[in-house]
Design a protein around this motif. Structure first.
Motif, PDB file in Angstrom:
ATOM      1  N   ALA A 371      46.008  17.597   5.489  1.00  0.00           N
ATOM      2  CA  ALA A 371      45.200  16.397   5.698  1.00  0.00           C
ATOM      3  C   ALA A 371      44.649  15.916   4.362  1.00  0.00           C
ATOM      4  O   ALA A 371      44.362  16.720   3.470  1.00  0.00           O
ATOM      5  CB  ALA A 371      44.051  16.688   6.666  1.00  0.00           C
ATOM      6  N   ARG A 372      44.521  14.603   4.266  1.00  0.00           N
ATOM      7  CA  ARG A 372      43.969  14.028   3.032  1.00  0.00           C
ATOM      8  C   ARG A 372      43.208  12.756   3.340  1.00  0.00           C
ATOM      9  O   ARG A 372      43.582  11.988   4.226  1.00  0.00           O
ATOM     10  CB  ARG A 372      45.080  13.724   2.024  1.00  0.00           C
ATOM     11  N   VAL A 373      42.150  12.512   2.545  1.00  0.00           N
ATOM     12  CA  VAL A 373      41.437  11.238   2.554  1.00  0.00           C
ATOM     13  C   VAL A 373      41.095  10.901   1.108  1.00  0.00           C
ATOM     14  O   VAL A 373      40.775  11.780   0.310  1.00  0.00           O
ATOM     15  CB  VAL A 373      40.163  11.299   3.424  1.00  0.00           C
ATOM     16  N   GLY A 374      41.184   9.620   0.770  1.00  0.00           N
ATOM     17  CA  GLY A 374      40.903   9.224  -0.604  1.00  0.00           C
ATOM     18  C   GLY A 374      42.067   9.517  -1.533  1.00  0.00           C
ATOM     19  O   GLY A 374      43.209   9.701  -1.102  1.00  0.00           O
ATOM     20  N   PHE A 424      39.963  14.123  -1.156  1.00  0.00           N
ATOM     21  CA  PHE A 424      39.912  15.487  -0.633  1.00  0.00           C
ATOM     22  C   PHE A 424      41.211  15.787   0.082  1.00  0.00           C
ATOM     23  O   PHE A 424      41.706  14.971   0.879  1.00  0.00           O
ATOM     24  CB  PHE A 424      38.733  15.641   0.332  1.00  0.00           C
ATOM     25  N   SER A 425      41.799  16.942  -0.202  1.00  0.00           N
ATOM     26  CA  SER A 425      43.030  17.382   0.450  1.00  0.00           C
ATOM     27  C   SER A 425      42.858  18.814   0.922  1.00  0.00           C
ATOM     28  O   SER A 425      42.181  19.613   0.260  1.00  0.00           O
ATOM     29  CB  SER A 425      44.225  17.331  -0.521  1.00  0.00           C
ATOM     30  N   MET A 435      38.778  17.876   6.987  1.00  0.00           N
ATOM     31  CA  MET A 435      38.804  16.616   6.240  1.00  0.00           C
ATOM     32  C   MET A 435      37.811  15.603   6.789  1.00  0.00           C
ATOM     33  O   MET A 435      37.146  14.882   6.026  1.00  0.00           O
ATOM     34  CB  MET A 435      40.208  16.017   6.285  1.00  0.00           C
ATOM     35  N   ALA A 436      37.683  15.538   8.113  1.00  0.00           N
ATOM     36  CA  ALA A 436      36.801  14.539   8.722  1.00  0.00           C
ATOM     37  C   ALA A 436      35.369  14.700   8.245  1.00  0.00           C
ATOM     38  O   ALA A 436      34.649  13.707   8.046  1.00  0.00           O
ATOM     39  CB  ALA A 436      36.877  14.635  10.244  1.00  0.00           C
ATOM     40  N   LEU A 462      34.115  25.115   7.879  1.00  0.00           N
ATOM     41  CA  LEU A 462      33.378  24.206   7.008  1.00  0.00           C
ATOM     42  C   LEU A 462      32.625  24.939   5.907  1.00  0.00           C
ATOM     43  O   LEU A 462      32.285  24.336   4.882  1.00  0.00           O
ATOM     44  CB  LEU A 462      32.410  23.353   7.822  1.00  0.00           C
ATOM     45  N   GLU A 463      32.360  26.218   6.106  1.00  0.00           N
ATOM     46  CA  GLU A 463      31.730  26.990   5.032  1.00  0.00           C
ATOM     47  C   GLU A 463      32.548  26.933   3.754  1.00  0.00           C
ATOM     48  O   GLU A 463      32.006  27.076   2.652  1.00  0.00           O
ATOM     49  CB  GLU A 463      31.594  28.451   5.454  1.00  0.00           C
TER      50      GLU A 463
END
Length: 482
Positions: A371-374, A424-425, A435-436, A462-463
């Motif tokens: 997953a990736r954003v940005g 972020f990937s 990612m969310a 998430l840690e």
């Protein structure tokens, strides 16, 4: 044709039925526009040729993820001893896999039909084509023709799998994702043409069902537009799962019949080779469904690749005609099509909303996911954007260890002049969910330090964000691009 029928058709064409809104296609954006504006009191009609609710829930996103999950369950059976569970007798029943998928699709279609009824939007099943400005002729399966005119028109006709003009390819009757999701058998040897998102998802799923799989891609690496470390991780995963990958390979001729026996002649880095298999799956791009629907008669122009020309408000070159989803050249994701709906909905009602600058998150549903954003590193380097890089292996996240899912890594790009997250990937278990959380921080404009200093529940995935962002080089220390 009987004279009476000809008279009826001529009369219909000379006096179209009037609507405030016509939507050609019932995909994600189209159906949401129909339902929402019908609830606003607009007289609305949606025209759908075959798949109520569009491709996502019928033949693409959701059914593919349904089948992929069945394949993941199968992989757990194979790994059972790793979890302290003794193997027993078990087998893959592809008819059962298909039945589970079909049930989900039927339930979803029933929900869509209920939404049409509840909203007051009319759903017309038939093939639609423009015969004039904002005027659509609809032909039903039994030959009934209706002529409709809309004050506003939204085009939402999607795309289909591209079949290259390789000699013999079309003649062997290859699978596309549509037919692959309907398989009731396990192919002996599936050759997949294309190493993009669709190709890699199907490759792993079919391998886990017990099929021999070979991916053939003309590019130098799988999902070649992503960073090299992402591609390398995917290559390693496929090697470990027994999936053959031939990159830098161009198919020159195909012979045989998919489902029985096929032979592919190819050129790989200057050397000739021959591949033989039982089935071919084409997953090498998409083509917009814009041919033969009279767009020229409607004053709607297309690009050189056949996509509908739109501006940042998703307006076409014809007044009061909009285009949404993949046919408009929007990124090929359902969540982007849903965002197209919000843009057009607001603009039709007199607002001003644009596509400019919107985030485009995505997730590839291999196992583990990517997953990736940005920005990716590749995009940042090509655009001359300076960044600080932080990267950690998934094995550093304790929750991943409890799941025995330590393959992969997380990485983030941080602006060199501020603490803003540029991209972020993550390649790893539940990558889309991780990612969310970062995306929400990016939307809010939070610095990376907000995640670095956060308290996340232990043990959760998430840690890992705390460990990741603790690896960012302080802005006061000069940093070069990775």
């Amino acid at each position: 044709m009987k004279p009476k029928m000809q008279e009826d058709i001529q009369r219909t064409r000379s006096s179209p039925e009037e609507y405030e809104l016509l939507v050609l296609g019932s995909g994600t954006a189209g159906k949401l526009i129909s339902w929402t504006l019908a609830k606003h009191g607009m007289k609305t009609a949606s025209i759908e040729r075959k798949y109520v609710g569009g491709s996502c829930q019928n033949i693409a996103c959701l059914p593919s993820k349904n089948v992929i999950h069945s394949a993941k369950v199968a992989s757990y059976f194979r790994r059972s001893e790793e979890f302290g569970i003794t193997k027993g007798d078990w087998k893959i029943d592809m008819q059962g896999v298909r039945a589970r998928k079909r049930k989900m699709v039927k339930d979803l279609v029933d929900i869509q039909i209920d939404h049409y009824k509840e909203s007051g939007a009319e759903l017309l099943m038939g093939s639609g084509r423009f015969v004039g400005p904002k005027t659509i002729e609809v032909t039903s399966a039994d030959g009934v023709i209706r002529l409709l005119h809309g004050k506003q028109v939204v085009i939402n006709i999607g795309t289909h799998a591209t079949i290259d003009p390789t000699p013999g390819l079309r003649e062997v009757n290859p699978l596309t994702h549509i037919e692959a999701l309907e398989l009731d058998r396990i192919p002996e040897h599936l050759i997949i043409l294309g190493g993009g998102f669709v190709g890699v998802e199907f490759a792993q799923a079919m391998r886990r069902f017990g099929c021999r799989v070979t991916i053939v891609d003309r590019n130098a690496r799988l999902i070649h537009r992503e960073d090299e470390d992402i591609s390398a991780a995917l290559h390693e995963l496929f090697r470990d799962e027994g999936i053959d990958v031939l990159t830098g390979t161009r198919i020159t001729r195909v012979e045989g019949k998919s489902g029985e026996s096929v032979k592919l002649s190819a050129n790989r880095n200057g050397s000739e080779l021959v591949l033989e298999g039982s089935d071919i799956l084409v997953a090498a791009g998409r083509t917009p469904n814009t041919d033969g629907i009279g767009l020229d008669l409607a004053g709607v122009e297309t690009t050189s690749h056949g996509y509908i020309k739109v501006n940042e408000r998703l307006e076409t070159t014809a007044p009061d005609v909009w285009a949404v989803g993949e046919c408009a050249g929007s990124p090929h994701f359902t969540h982007i099509s849903e965002n197209d709906f919000h843009i057009v909905h607001e603009n039709i009602l007199g607002g001003h909303r644009v596509t400019t600058g919107r985030q485009v998150p995505f997730c590839v549903f291999t196992d583990p996911e990517f997953a990736r954003v940005g920005l990716s590193e590749t995009e940042a380097n090509e655009g001359g954007v300076a960044y600080r890089l932080a990267k950690i292996p998934l094995s550093a996240v304790q929750r991943a260890r409890t799941l025995s899912e330590t393959r992969g890594f997380m990485k983030a790009l941080i602006d060199t002049q501020s603490d803003r997250i540029l991209g972020f990937s993550v390649f790893g278990v539940e990558a889309g969910e991780i990612m969310a959380s970062v995306q929400v921080a990016m939307i809010a404009g939070l610095p990376y330090t907000a995640l670095r200093d956060a308290i996340f529940t232990h043990p959760t995935l998430l840690e890992g964000l705390i460990a990741l962002f603790n690896n960012v080089t302080p802005a006061s220390v000069p940093a070069s691009k990775a």
